[in-house]
Design a protein around this motif. Structure first.
Motif, PDB file in Angstrom:
ATOM      1  N   GLU A  20     -32.715  45.723 -11.198  1.00  0.00           N
ATOM      2  CA  GLU A  20     -33.068  43.748 -10.945  1.00  0.00           C
ATOM      3  C   GLU A  20     -31.200  43.317 -10.266  1.00  0.00           C
ATOM      4  OE1 GLU A  20     -35.161  39.254 -11.154  1.00  0.00           O
ATOM      5  OE2 GLU A  20     -35.146  40.421 -12.895  1.00  0.00           O
ATOM      6  N   LEU A  21     -30.900  43.075 -12.345  1.00  0.00           N
ATOM      7  CA  LEU A  21     -29.856  42.392 -11.830  1.00  0.00           C
ATOM      8  C   LEU A  21     -28.210  43.734 -10.776  1.00  0.00           C
ATOM      9  CD1 LEU A  21     -26.947  41.166 -13.338  1.00  0.00           C
ATOM     10  CD2 LEU A  21     -26.644  42.823 -14.662  1.00  0.00           C
ATOM     11  N   PHE A  22     -29.021  45.020 -10.558  1.00  0.00           N
ATOM     12  CA  PHE A  22     -28.025  45.815  -9.379  1.00  0.00           C
ATOM     13  C   PHE A  22     -28.240  44.994  -8.137  1.00  0.00           C
ATOM     14  CE2 PHE A  22     -27.591  50.320  -7.441  1.00  0.00           C
ATOM     15  CZ  PHE A  22     -25.981  50.266  -7.825  1.00  0.00           C
ATOM     16  N   GLN A  23     -29.201  45.089  -8.000  1.00  0.00           N
ATOM     17  CA  GLN A  23     -29.713  44.926  -6.702  1.00  0.00           C
ATOM     18  C   GLN A  23     -30.000  43.232  -5.893  1.00  0.00           C
ATOM     19  OE1 GLN A  23     -34.415  45.918  -6.656  1.00  0.00           O
ATOM     20  NE2 GLN A  23     -33.452  48.406  -6.182  1.00  0.00           N
ATOM     21  N   THR A  24     -29.664  42.363  -6.885  1.00  0.00           N
ATOM     22  CA  THR A  24     -29.401  40.865  -6.638  1.00  0.00           C
ATOM     23  C   THR A  24     -28.205  40.710  -6.018  1.00  0.00           C
ATOM     24  OG1 THR A  24     -29.098  40.702  -8.951  1.00  0.00           O
ATOM     25  CG2 THR A  24     -31.001  40.191  -7.959  1.00  0.00           C
ATOM     26  N   ASN A  25     -27.037  41.819  -6.716  1.00  0.00           N
ATOM     27  CA  ASN A  25     -25.738  41.916  -6.767  1.00  0.00           C
ATOM     28  C   ASN A  25     -24.897  42.444  -5.786  1.00  0.00           C
ATOM     29  OD1 ASN A  25     -24.160  40.448  -8.884  1.00  0.00           O
ATOM     30  ND2 ASN A  25     -25.546  41.737  -9.932  1.00  0.00           N
ATOM     31  N   SER A  26     -24.334  42.070  -4.238  1.00  0.00           N
ATOM     32  CA  SER A  26     -24.012  42.283  -3.307  1.00  0.00           C
ATOM     33  C   SER A  26     -22.843  43.121  -3.639  1.00  0.00           C
ATOM     34  CB  SER A  26     -23.359  41.129  -2.507  1.00  0.00           C
ATOM     35  OG  SER A  26     -22.124  40.305  -2.679  1.00  0.00           O
ATOM     36  N   ALA A  27     -22.458  44.267  -2.072  1.00  0.00           N
ATOM     37  CA  ALA A  27     -21.908  45.430  -2.913  1.00  0.00           C
ATOM     38  C   ALA A  27     -19.995  44.654  -1.690  1.00  0.00           C
ATOM     39  CB  ALA A  27     -22.120  46.580  -1.707  1.00  0.00           C
ATOM     40  N   VAL A  85     -31.335  51.483 -13.653  1.00  0.00           N
ATOM     41  CA  VAL A  85     -30.486  52.360 -12.510  1.00  0.00           C
ATOM     42  C   VAL A  85     -29.404  52.628 -13.449  1.00  0.00           C
ATOM     43  CG1 VAL A  85     -31.931  51.185 -10.565  1.00  0.00           C
ATOM     44  CG2 VAL A  85     -29.574  50.440 -11.695  1.00  0.00           C
ATOM     45  N   CYS A  86     -29.432  54.219 -13.025  1.00  0.00           N
ATOM     46  CA  CYS A  86     -27.643  54.356 -13.875  1.00  0.00           C
ATOM     47  C   CYS A  86     -26.881  54.820 -13.378  1.00  0.00           C
ATOM     48  CB  CYS A  86     -27.771  56.640 -14.304  1.00  0.00           C
ATOM     49  SG  CYS A  86     -26.791  57.292 -15.260  1.00  0.00           S
ATOM     50  N   VAL A  87     -25.843  53.384 -13.186  1.00  0.00           N
ATOM     51  CA  VAL A  87     -24.871  53.315 -12.669  1.00  0.00           C
ATOM     52  C   VAL A  87     -23.287  53.665 -13.501  1.00  0.00           C
ATOM     53  CG1 VAL A  87     -25.883  51.071 -12.046  1.00  0.00           C
ATOM     54  CG2 VAL A  87     -24.442  51.293 -13.205  1.00  0.00           C
ATOM     55  N   GLN A  88     -21.904  54.286 -12.115  1.00  0.00           N
ATOM     56  CA  GLN A  88     -20.708  53.814 -12.862  1.00  0.00           C
ATOM     57  C   GLN A  88     -20.035  53.364 -11.930  1.00  0.00           C
ATOM     58  OE1 GLN A  88     -19.675  58.041 -12.417  1.00  0.00           O
ATOM     59  NE2 GLN A  88     -20.214  58.519 -10.732  1.00  0.00           N
ATOM     60  N   PRO A  89     -18.796  53.676 -12.678  1.00  0.00           N
ATOM     61  CA  PRO A  89     -17.701  52.650 -11.662  1.00  0.00           C
ATOM     62  C   PRO A  89     -17.674  53.641 -10.530  1.00  0.00           C
ATOM     63  CG  PRO A  89     -17.018  52.506 -13.833  1.00  0.00           C
ATOM     64  CD  PRO A  89     -18.098  53.571 -13.983  1.00  0.00           C
ATOM     65  N   LEU A 100     -11.186  42.810 -12.621  1.00  0.00           N
ATOM     66  CA  LEU A 100     -11.875  43.356 -14.174  1.00  0.00           C
ATOM     67  C   LEU A 100     -13.382  42.137 -13.760  1.00  0.00           C
ATOM     68  CD1 LEU A 100      -9.835  44.483 -16.458  1.00  0.00           C
ATOM     69  CD2 LEU A 100     -11.378  45.953 -15.026  1.00  0.00           C
ATOM     70  N   ASP A 101     -13.260  40.864 -12.671  1.00  0.00           N
ATOM     71  CA  ASP A 101     -14.197  39.708 -13.027  1.00  0.00           C
ATOM     72  C   ASP A 101     -15.407  40.489 -11.902  1.00  0.00           C
ATOM     73  OD1 ASP A 101     -12.957  38.712 -14.015  1.00  0.00           O
ATOM     74  OD2 ASP A 101     -12.397  37.151 -12.403  1.00  0.00           O
ATOM     75  N   ARG A 102     -15.704  41.182 -11.069  1.00  0.00           N
ATOM     76  CA  ARG A 102     -16.279  42.445 -10.026  1.00  0.00           C
ATOM     77  C   ARG A 102     -16.152  43.408  -9.456  1.00  0.00           C
ATOM     78  NH1 ARG A 102     -21.228  40.010  -9.006  1.00  0.00           N
ATOM     79  NH2 ARG A 102     -20.664  39.979  -7.152  1.00  0.00           N
ATOM     80  N   LEU A 103     -16.374  44.559 -10.148  1.00  0.00           N
ATOM     81  CA  LEU A 103     -16.233  45.682  -9.649  1.00  0.00           C
ATOM     82  C   LEU A 103     -17.361  46.720  -9.484  1.00  0.00           C
ATOM     83  CD1 LEU A 103     -13.931  47.897 -10.464  1.00  0.00           C
ATOM     84  CD2 LEU A 103     -14.771  48.206 -12.712  1.00  0.00           C
ATOM     85  N   CYS A 104     -16.510  47.585  -8.217  1.00  0.00           N
ATOM     86  CA  CYS A 104     -17.657  48.244  -7.452  1.00  0.00           C
ATOM     87  C   CYS A 104     -17.985  49.509  -8.481  1.00  0.00           C
ATOM     88  CB  CYS A 104     -16.813  49.282  -5.988  1.00  0.00           C
ATOM     89  SG  CYS A 104     -18.229  49.784  -5.521  1.00  0.00           S
ATOM     90  N   PHE A 105     -20.101  48.966  -8.627  1.00  0.00           N
ATOM     91  CA  PHE A 105     -20.947  50.701  -8.872  1.00  0.00           C
ATOM     92  C   PHE A 105     -21.246  51.100  -8.045  1.00  0.00           C
ATOM     93  CE2 PHE A 105     -19.463  48.211 -12.789  1.00  0.00           C
ATOM     94  CZ  PHE A 105     -19.223  48.591 -13.565  1.00  0.00           C
ATOM     95  N   ASP A 106     -21.722  52.476  -8.875  1.00  0.00           N
ATOM     96  CA  ASP A 106     -22.585  53.275  -7.665  1.00  0.00           C
ATOM     97  C   ASP A 106     -23.598  53.864  -8.898  1.00  0.00           C
ATOM     98  OD1 ASP A 106     -23.265  54.994  -5.853  1.00  0.00           O
ATOM     99  OD2 ASP A 106     -21.489  56.235  -6.168  1.00  0.00           O
ATOM    100  N   SER A 107     -24.732  54.426  -7.927  1.00  0.00           N
ATOM    101  CA  SER A 107     -25.670  54.349  -8.244  1.00  0.00           C
ATOM    102  C   SER A 107     -26.267  55.181  -7.848  1.00  0.00           C
ATOM    103  CB  SER A 107     -27.195  53.539  -8.191  1.00  0.00           C
ATOM    104  OG  SER A 107     -27.230  53.261  -6.890  1.00  0.00           O
ATOM    105  N   GLY A 134     -28.483  57.196  -6.007  1.00  0.00           N
ATOM    106  CA  GLY A 134     -29.006  57.113  -5.048  1.00  0.00           C
ATOM    107  C   GLY A 134     -29.845  56.106  -4.550  1.00  0.00           C
ATOM    108  N   ARG A 135     -29.076  54.973  -4.958  1.00  0.00           N
ATOM    109  CA  ARG A 135     -29.570  53.382  -4.713  1.00  0.00           C
ATOM    110  C   ARG A 135     -28.293  52.398  -4.084  1.00  0.00           C
ATOM    111  NH1 ARG A 135     -34.703  52.436  -7.285  1.00  0.00           N
ATOM    112  NH2 ARG A 135     -35.140  53.913  -8.986  1.00  0.00           N
ATOM    113  N   GLY A 136     -27.899  53.139  -3.867  1.00  0.00           N
ATOM    114  CA  GLY A 136     -25.718  52.517  -2.753  1.00  0.00           C
ATOM    115  C   GLY A 136     -24.904  51.968  -3.894  1.00  0.00           C
ATOM    116  N   LYS A 137     -24.335  51.161  -3.510  1.00  0.00           N
ATOM    117  CA  LYS A 137     -23.911  50.652  -4.761  1.00  0.00           C
ATOM    118  C   LYS A 137     -23.771  49.136  -4.356  1.00  0.00           C
ATOM    119  CE  LYS A 137     -19.707  53.401  -2.928  1.00  0.00           C
ATOM    120  NZ  LYS A 137     -19.239  53.815  -1.998  1.00  0.00           N
ATOM    121  N   GLY A 138     -23.220  48.537  -5.921  1.00  0.00           N
ATOM    122  CA  GLY A 138     -23.222  46.799  -6.340  1.00  0.00           C
ATOM    123  C   GLY A 138     -22.400  46.593  -6.976  1.00  0.00           C
TER     124      GLY A 138
END
Length: 532
Positions: free
Chosen positions: A333-340, A391-395, A350-357, A359-363
Motif C-alpha cells: 500500500e505504501l509503495f503504490q500510494t507514492n508517485s514515481a 513487495v520486494c524493492v531496491q533502489p 535522500l528524502d525521496r528516492l526512486c525504488f524499483d520493484s 514487476g510492479r513498477g517504480k515508486g
C-alpha cells in the motif's frame, strides 16, 4: 586530497623551489659572461649546473664522468676479458628484448586503438557495467575490456591525488635505473659521457645521460643498438627481479608464515572485521560521520571482512565485481500510494528516492527507514520472500545510493559516485600497535611496491615506442641501418645507392608519425569509448 588541494601543494612546492634557488645561487660575476640561457636562470657550482625555468628544474653534472671513465678503462683491461664478454652477452639479450618490446608496444597500441574505434562504431548492448547486480545462482558473466589490461595512472582520475608523491619518487627511481643502463653499456665501448642529471617538469621527473654524438656515430650498428636498448632492458630486468622477489616472498610466507609473524609484531591484522579508516580528505562530506580509526565492515551488501581488496573492487569503476541482488520488503500500500515523479528527476535526494520493484513498477519512497534497517526479515531476493501485503524493492539502477556499515555507529547513506569515496577515504587492513607509528605505513609500502613494478614495466614498453626522442625511434634507426647499410656520403649518388639513406629516414619518420597518430586517436576515443 582534492584537486584544489593538490594544485595548492604543487604551487607551494614550486614557490619554495624558486625561493631556495634565489637564496642559494651565487652572486653575479663582476665581469660579463657568455653563458646565456633564454628565459631561464642558471648557476654553476663546481661540476654541477642548476637551471630553473618557470616550472622546470634541471640539475646537470659532470661529477660522475670520471667514474664512468674508470669503468670503461677497467672493461678495456685484458684482465677483464671475461667480464667484458659476459657484459656484451647481457646487453645483446637486451637488444633482443628491445626488439620484442618495440613490436609488442606497436601491437598493443594498434589493438587498443582498434578496439576503441570498433566499440565506438559498433556499440553492443551486452557490455556490462562495472558493478552489475545479479542473482547469486547466476553464472559469472564474461567480460572483456581493454581497460582491464591497460589503465593509465592519472592522479585525481584513476588514482587518488595522495598517491602523487609516491608516483614521482617511483618514476624517478625507474628513470635512474634506465639511464644507468645506457651509461654501463656506453662504458663497454668507451663512449664518453658529457653529463648526467635529473629534471622535474611540474610533477614529471626524468633522468638523462648525454653521450658524445661523434663517438656514438662511429660505433657499428649492433654496438650502438646495445647502448640504445640498455635503458629499457634495465627496466625489464628490474621488473623481473621485483616479480621474482614477490613470488619468492609469497612462497616463503605460505610455507613458513614468517612474514605474517614479522608484521604482527608491529601491526594488527583487522581483515577479519573489515577495513580501518586511516585518512579522510579535509573537504570530504564524510568528515562529519567518519573519523580516522573507524572500522568499515561493509559497502552495501559486500562484506569487507576478507583479505581481498573489496573496497577498491566495489568503489572503482575500472574493477568489475559481481554484487548479489538483495531487496527490502515494504508495504504494498505504501509503495503504490507514492508517485514515481522523483524517478524522472536527474538529481534525486535522500528524502525521496526512486525504488524499483519486481514487476510492479517504480515508486518514490523515503530511503532512510528502509535502507537503514539491518533486520534479516526485511531483506528479500524474490517477491515470495515477502508477505502477501508487501513487495520486494531496491533502489533504482539510475540512483547512486550507497550504504556504509561502520562498526559501533549508525549506517551511513552516501548519495553520489562511488569513486569519490575511494578518492576521499583511505583504508587499510593493518593497525599499528604502537601509537607513534603512522597508520599509513603498511599502505605506503604496499603502494610503493605496486607502483615500482608498474612504472618500470611501463617505461620498458613506452620508451621502445618509435616516437621522437625515445629509445624506440633510435633502435628502429639502428635496425634499419643494420638491415640496409647506407653507403658513405662521398659514394656515387647517381647510381641510386645513395638514396637509400634518404629512403630509410623517410620511412622512419612515417613510422613515428603513424605512432603519434595512433596515440592521439586513442586519447581522443578514450572518453567517448568509455561512455558507450
Amino acid at each position: 586530497m582534492s584537486l584544489s588541494h593538490a594544485i595548492s601543494i604543487i604551487s607551494l612546492v614550486w614557490v619554495i623551489i624558486h625561493i631556495v634557488y634565489r637564496v642559494w645561487k651565487p652572486k653575479a660575476a663582476l665581469l660579463p659572461t657568455f653563458n646565456n640561457v633564454p628565459r631561464a636562470r642558471s648557476w654553476v657550482e663546481r661540476s654541477t649546473t642548476v637551471t630553473l625555468n618557470k616550472v622546470q628544474l634541471k640539475v646537470q653534472t659532470t661529477a660522475f664522468n670520471a667514474r664512468h671513465d674508470e669503468l670503461a678503462s677497467r672493461l678495456r683491461d685484458r684482465r677483464s676479458k671475461q667480464l667484458r664478454k659476459w657484459t656484451a652477452v647481457f646487453y645483446s639479450i637486451g637488444v633482443m628484448a628491445g626488439i620484442c618490446g618495440l613490436v609488442l608496444g606497436l601491437v598493443v597500441l594498434l589493438w587498443i586503438t582498434g578496439h576503441s574505434l570498433l566499440s565506438l562504431v559498433f556499440p553492443t548492448s551486452s557490455r556490462l557495467h562495472s558493478h552489475q547486480k545479479r542473482d547469486l545462482d547466476s553464472a559469472a558473466p564474461t567480460h572483456f575490456d581493454a581497460s582491464d589490461y591497460i589503465r593509465p595512472v592519472i592522479p585525481g582520475l584513476t588514482v587518488p591525488w595522495a598517491h602523487l608523491p609516491i608516483i614521482i619518487v617511483v618514476v624517478c627511481l625507474c628513470q635512474i635505473v634506465h639511464e644507468l643502463g645506457h651509461a654501463l653499456a656506453g662504458a663497454l665501448y668507451s663512449v664518453p659521457i658529457l653529463s648526467s642529471g635529473i629534471s622535474l617538469t611540474l610533477v614529471i621527473p626524468s633522468a638523462f645521460v648525454s653521450f658524445s654524438a661523434g663517438f656514438m656515430n662511429s660505433l657499428d650498428v649492433f654496438s650502438r643498438a646495445r647502448i640504445i636498448a640498455a635503458g629499457p632492458w634495465h627496466n625489464l630486468v628490474l621488473w623481473i627481479l621485483l616479480v621474482g622477489l614477490g613470488k619468492t616472498a609469497v612462497l616463503v610466507e605460505r610455507t613458513t608464515g614468517v612474514g605474517t609473524m614479522l608484521v604482527n609484531l608491529g601491526w594488527e591484522d583487522l581483515s577479519k572485521e573489515g577495513r580501518m579508516v586511516v585518512g579522510i580528505d579535509d573537504d570530504s562530506p564524510l568528515n562529519a560521520v567518519l573519523r580516522a580509526g573507524s572500522m568499515v565492515t561493509a559497502l552495501d551488501d559486500i562484506s569487507l571482512a576478507s583479505e581481498e581488496d573489496r573496497w577498491s573492487q566495489y568503489l572503482m569503476p575500472q574493477i568489475p565485481i559481481d554484487v548479489p541482488w538483495y531487496g527490502w520488503c515494504v508495504s504494498q500500500e505504501l509503495f503504490q500510494t507514492n508517485s514515481a515523479e522523483c524517478c524522472k528527476d536527474a538529481q534525486p535526494t535522500l528524502d525521496r528516492l526512486c525504488f524499483d520493484s519486481l514487476g510492479r513498477g517504480k515508486g518514490c519512497l523515503n530511503p532512510i527507514p528502509i535502507l537503514s534497517t539491518s533486520e534479516h526479515q526485511f531483506r528479500c531476493k524474490a517477491e515470495s520472500d515477502c508477505n502477501d501485503d508487501a513487495v520486494c524493492v531496491q533502489p533504482d539502477s539510475s540512483s547512486s545510493i550507497l550504504r556504509l556499515s561502520v562498526q559501533g555507529q549508525d549506517l551511513i547513506l552516501w548519495n553520489g559516485p562511488r569513486s569519490e569515496i575511494w578518492e576521499q577515504v583511505s583504508v587499510d587492513r593493518y593497525a599499528p600497535r604502537l601509537w607513534f607509528v603512522p597508520s599509513t605505513t603498511i599502505g605506503l609500502l604496499r603502494e610503493f611496491w605496486t607502483y615500482l613494478q608498474m612504472a618500470t614495466l611501463s617505461l620498458f614498453i613506452f620508451n621502445l615506442l618509435p616516437l621522437p626522442f625515445l629509445d624506440g625511434a633510435q633502435l628502429l634507426s639502428a635496425l634499419m641501418d643494420y638491415a640496409y647499410p647506407v653507403l658513405e656520403p662521398n659514394n656515387d649518388v647517381e647510381s641510386g645507392e645513395g638514396n637509400a639513406g634518404l629512403w630509410k629516414r623517410r620511412l622512419e619518420r612515417l613510422v613515428q608519425f603513424s605512432t603519434l597518430c595512433l596515440i592521439a586517436l586513442y586519447v581522443l576515443l578514450g572518453p567517448l569509448w568509455g561512455s558507450v
